[in-house]
Scaffold this active site. Structure first.
Site, PDB file in Angstrom:
ATOM      1  N   HIS A 170       0.819  -1.184   0.028  1.00  0.00           N
ATOM      2  CA  HIS A 170      -0.040  -0.052  -0.056  1.00  0.00           C
ATOM      3  C   HIS A 170       0.974   1.265   0.188  1.00  0.00           C
ATOM      4  O   HIS A 170       1.767   1.401   0.600  1.00  0.00           O
ATOM      5  CB  HIS A 170      -0.803  -0.127   1.096  1.00  0.00           C
ATOM      6  CG  HIS A 170      -2.180  -0.670   1.324  1.00  0.00           C
ATOM      7  ND1 HIS A 170      -2.894  -1.259   2.153  1.00  0.00           N
ATOM      8  CD2 HIS A 170      -2.874  -1.060  -0.019  1.00  0.00           C
ATOM      9  CE1 HIS A 170      -3.918  -1.951   1.908  1.00  0.00           C
ATOM     10  NE2 HIS A 170      -3.900  -1.941   0.487  1.00  0.00           N
ATOM     11  N   CYS A 264      -2.397   2.902   9.087  1.00  0.00           N
ATOM     12  CA  CYS A 264      -3.335   1.846   8.929  1.00  0.00           C
ATOM     13  C   CYS A 264      -4.493   1.930   9.854  1.00  0.00           C
ATOM     14  O   CYS A 264      -5.751   1.704   9.285  1.00  0.00           O
ATOM     15  CB  CYS A 264      -2.749   0.604   8.835  1.00  0.00           C
ATOM     16  SG  CYS A 264      -1.653   0.228   7.146  1.00  0.00           S
TER      17      CYS A 264
END
Length: 271
Positions: A170, A264
């Site tokens: 990511h 996150c």
């Protein structure tokens, strides 16, 4: 150098790790043979929330859903900008149930438009907003087609970047936005063209070492002054201090077992 501007106020959404576990492996950091201490994960999450609150930021909490162990990683829920929400469409079946859970929260919270992405798009995991521009990664999770959908839905420019190292699956594991003029990133996670684009957009960008990137030092939240980040990236913390930022290290070692740290666990709700 950092300007004398005050910290930017953050409105944040988080999800407690009540059902957190590593029951499957969908990124290089997950290992089902390594046990997870859920009680410790909850303590680490609570300290992260308390840190945001001590800094004066608002934190909202979504109820975790049994059977969705990665729901704690709220950044992947979608992209929220100008009061509108594009809910994520997850790549892996194990996480796809999170879309409906988060969409229901946004609708109940009164957001004026909540839409689920039509192509693979994993939210703020791969889409980072810098002022009125979005940086969006294409890699193993979010597709290039998602960039066009983001631009059309939000009406802002979207700059595509390419991730090439599977460890940094990511964008928010490889790049953090410090303020509207500055980012820190790990060059080795990006294609040559993307490195050139980042350097052109952000002259003086801070380069993280591979060690600090693997310590999830870039998976961090900044309000323009304070940088809430993993305590396992000491060199990056020093670089931030040298540039006038105030790094605040937090222990996220249990959550890292599933491939996520401070960022996150944090979705910014951009009004």
């Amino acid at each position: 150098m950092l300007t004398a501007a005050p910290p930017r106020h953050l409105d944040i959404l988080m999800c407690p790790p009540t059902h957190f576990a590593v029951e499957y492996a969908i990124n290089p950091w997950m290992n089902t043979a390594v046990p997870v201490d859920v009680a410790r994960a909850e303590q680490q999450w609570e300290e992260l929330r308390a840190t945001y609150q001590r800094l004066g930021h608002d934190v909202r909490v979504v109820e975790p859903v049994p059977g969705l162990p990665d729901m704690v990683f709220a950044a992947n829920a979608g992209v929220v900008y100008d009061g509108r929400v594009l809910v994520s469409r997850f790549t892996h079946a194990e996480r796809q149930g999170e879309s409906a859970a988060y969409a229901a929260w946004f609708e109940a919270a009164g957001y004026r438009e909540v839409r689920t992405a039509t192509v693979r798009n994993e939210g703020e995991g791969d889409v980072l907003t810098v002022g009125r521009v979005m940086l969006a990664a294409a890699g193993t999770r979010t597709t290039r087609e998602a960039h066009a959908e983001l631009a059309a839905f939000f009406g802002v420019p979207v700059i595509g970047l390419e991730l090439v190292d599977p460890r940094f699956y990511h964008l928010d594991t490889a790049l953090m936005v410090l303020d509207e003029q500055t980012v820190a990133y790990y060059p080795g996670a990006f294609s040559a063209a993307s490195r050139a684009a980042i350097e052109q957009l952000f002259p003086g960008a801070i380069h993280a070492t591979e060690e600090d990137a693997c310590g999830f030092g870039l998976n961090a939240m900044s309000d323009g002054v304070h940088v809430v980040m993993s305590d396992r990236a000491p060199r990056l913390a020093e670089r931030l201090q040298e540039r006038g930022y105030e790094p605040i290290g937090v222990d996220m070692s249990e959550l890292v077992k599933a491939g996520g740290s401070a960022k996150c666990c944090t979705l910014e709700l951009r009004a």
